[in-house]
Design a protein around this motif. Structure first.
Motif, PDB file in Angstrom:
ATOM      1  N   LYS A 125      -6.036   4.147   0.441  1.00  0.00           N
ATOM      2  CA  LYS A 125      -5.704   2.931  -0.312  1.00  0.00           C
ATOM      3  C   LYS A 125      -5.318   1.809   0.648  1.00  0.00           C
ATOM      4  O   LYS A 125      -5.698   0.651   0.453  1.00  0.00           O
ATOM      5  CB  LYS A 125      -4.550   3.241  -1.267  1.00  0.00           C
ATOM      6  CG  LYS A 125      -4.036   2.043  -2.040  1.00  0.00           C
ATOM      7  CD  LYS A 125      -2.829   2.434  -2.889  1.00  0.00           C
ATOM      8  CE  LYS A 125      -2.204   1.201  -3.557  1.00  0.00           C
ATOM      9  NZ  LYS A 125      -0.990   1.564  -4.331  1.00  0.00           N
TER      10      LYS A 125
ATOM     11  N   TYR B  81     -15.846   1.878  -0.454  1.00  0.00           N
ATOM     12  CA  TYR B  81     -14.500   2.272  -0.886  1.00  0.00           C
ATOM     13  C   TYR B  81     -14.484   3.700  -1.430  1.00  0.00           C
ATOM     14  O   TYR B  81     -13.515   4.443  -1.221  1.00  0.00           O
ATOM     15  CB  TYR B  81     -13.985   1.297  -1.943  1.00  0.00           C
ATOM     16  CG  TYR B  81     -13.748  -0.104  -1.413  1.00  0.00           C
ATOM     17  CD1 TYR B  81     -13.772  -0.374  -0.045  1.00  0.00           C
ATOM     18  CD2 TYR B  81     -13.500  -1.177  -2.266  1.00  0.00           C
ATOM     19  CE1 TYR B  81     -13.558  -1.652   0.455  1.00  0.00           C
ATOM     20  CE2 TYR B  81     -13.274  -2.456  -1.782  1.00  0.00           C
ATOM     21  CZ  TYR B  81     -13.318  -2.689  -0.425  1.00  0.00           C
ATOM     22  OH  TYR B  81     -13.099  -3.948   0.063  1.00  0.00           O
TER      23      TYR B  81
ATOM     24  N   SER C  88       0.804  -1.220   0.000  1.00  0.00           N
ATOM     25  CA  SER C  88       0.000   0.000   0.000  1.00  0.00           C
ATOM     26  C   SER C  88       0.840   1.275   0.000  1.00  0.00           C
ATOM     27  O   SER C  88       0.475   2.264  -0.639  1.00  0.00           O
ATOM     28  CB  SER C  88      -0.914   0.018   1.237  1.00  0.00           C
ATOM     29  OG  SER C  88      -1.792  -1.077   1.236  1.00  0.00           O
TER      30      SER C  88
ATOM     31  N   LEU D  63     -12.141   6.737   0.070  1.00  0.00           N
ATOM     32  CA  LEU D  63     -11.277   7.546  -0.783  1.00  0.00           C
ATOM     33  C   LEU D  63     -11.582   9.037  -0.665  1.00  0.00           C
ATOM     34  O   LEU D  63     -10.706   9.880  -0.907  1.00  0.00           O
ATOM     35  CB  LEU D  63     -11.410   7.090  -2.244  1.00  0.00           C
ATOM     36  CG  LEU D  63     -10.795   5.726  -2.562  1.00  0.00           C
ATOM     37  CD1 LEU D  63     -11.217   5.255  -3.949  1.00  0.00           C
ATOM     38  CD2 LEU D  63      -9.277   5.785  -2.461  1.00  0.00           C
TER      39      LEU D  63
ATOM     40  N   ASN E 230      -7.134  -1.883   1.017  1.00  0.00           N
ATOM     41  CA  ASN E 230      -6.364  -3.130   0.904  1.00  0.00           C
ATOM     42  C   ASN E 230      -6.519  -3.985   2.158  1.00  0.00           C
ATOM     43  O   ASN E 230      -6.593  -5.224   2.084  1.00  0.00           O
ATOM     44  CB  ASN E 230      -4.890  -2.821   0.665  1.00  0.00           C
ATOM     45  CG  ASN E 230      -4.611  -2.353  -0.745  1.00  0.00           C
ATOM     46  OD1 ASN E 230      -5.392  -2.601  -1.665  1.00  0.00           O
ATOM     47  ND2 ASN E 230      -3.495  -1.667  -0.935  1.00  0.00           N
TER      48      ASN E 230
ATOM     49  N   LYS F 291      -4.540  10.141   0.707  1.00  0.00           N
ATOM     50  CA  LYS F 291      -4.868   9.257  -0.421  1.00  0.00           C
ATOM     51  C   LYS F 291      -4.220   7.895  -0.255  1.00  0.00           C
ATOM     52  O   LYS F 291      -4.851   6.852  -0.494  1.00  0.00           O
ATOM     53  CB  LYS F 291      -4.435   9.909  -1.737  1.00  0.00           C
ATOM     54  CG  LYS F 291      -5.281  11.102  -2.136  1.00  0.00           C
ATOM     55  CD  LYS F 291      -4.865  11.646  -3.492  1.00  0.00           C
ATOM     56  CE  LYS F 291      -5.752  12.824  -3.903  1.00  0.00           C
ATOM     57  NZ  LYS F 291      -5.354  13.373  -5.226  1.00  0.00           N
TER      58      LYS F 291
END
Length: 243
Positions: A133, A107, A12, A111, A137, A129
């Motif tokens: 992510k 998701y 990540s 974000l 993950n 950001k």
């Protein structure tokens, strides 16, 4: 002491990541040796139990920087403290398990910036950001194991989510990630919705207790959990370093 190749964060964060979790029983030589051997990583996280200032001093002398205290908190589900807010909203909450299509809504919200106080979001080398992510993950990894993901609805409007797994099936639940969507953060309902939803679901699974972790960077959430009935089980100070 545990030294871990944090491959999940390597994916990540885009750099080789590691973690050292001290238990407080290490000798000075063991601490120094562990820190020296961990220089193979690009980014290293150190976790130290509170009241072990001798370890902290060695770590700080190696140019590690304090970023947060991590509170492990637990609650017996039978000892939750209800509030007028929870009593009022509880009947209007319902859950839907996320599937491969509907989880995309969650998701998208992550974000947008659901989480802003964790050490990754606050680190100038990473930012929000990359942190988002990383959370996505993390959820994906847990869904491939025994984890599950749920949408939270209040009066038929989707307001947030929580992810869930059982560290001890039928006994202990772990609410490893939960969030309220941006437009509802100032509604006054947020934490109550999260706490009531996860507790109800754990009870439906016949679990006896629930466990989670809260950062000192998010004191309002910590206070809300304590007010609801959670107790602090342990505290670790977290230090990081970029090599």
């Amino acid at each position: 002491m545990k030294i871990v190749d944090a491959y999940w964060d390597t994916r990540s964060l885009g750099c080789k990541c590691g973690e050292i979790d001290f238990d407080g029983n290490e000798s000075t030589d063991e601490i120094v040796e562990a820190l020296n051997s961990a220089s193979v990583f690009d980014y290293l996280v150190i976790k130290i139990p509170v009241n072990h200032l001798e370890i902290q001093e060695i770590v700080q002398n190696k140019d590690f920087h304090f970023c947060e205290s991590s509170f492990e908190i637990t609650m017996k589900l039978s000892e939750a403290r209800s509030t007028r807010m929870i009593d009022r909203i509880s009947k209007d909450i319902h859950l839907e398990r996320a599937n491969s299509t509907t989880k995309l809504k969650i998701y998208e919200e992550i974000l947008k910036g659901t989480f802003e106080t964790d050490r990754i979001s606050l680190d100038p080398a990473f930012g929000k950001k990359i942190a988002a992510k990383r959370y996505i993950n993390w959820i994906e990894d847990e869904l491939k194991k025994s984890g599950s993901l749920y949408h939270i609805f209040y009066k038929d409007e989707e307001v947030g989510f929580f992810s869930y797994k059982e560290t001890i099936p039928g006994i202990e639940a772990w609410a490893f990630l939960a969030g309220i969507y941006e437009e509802f953060k100032t509604s006054g309902l947020g934490v109550s919705l999260l706490l009531d939803s996860t507790r109800k679901y754990a009870l439906s699974r016949n679990c006896k207790r629930i466990r989670t972790f809260v950062s000192s960077n998010n004191l309002p959430i910590l206070r809300a959990h304590i007010a609801y009935g959670f107790n602090i089980k342990s505290i670790k100070n977290v230090f990081t370093k970029h090599f």
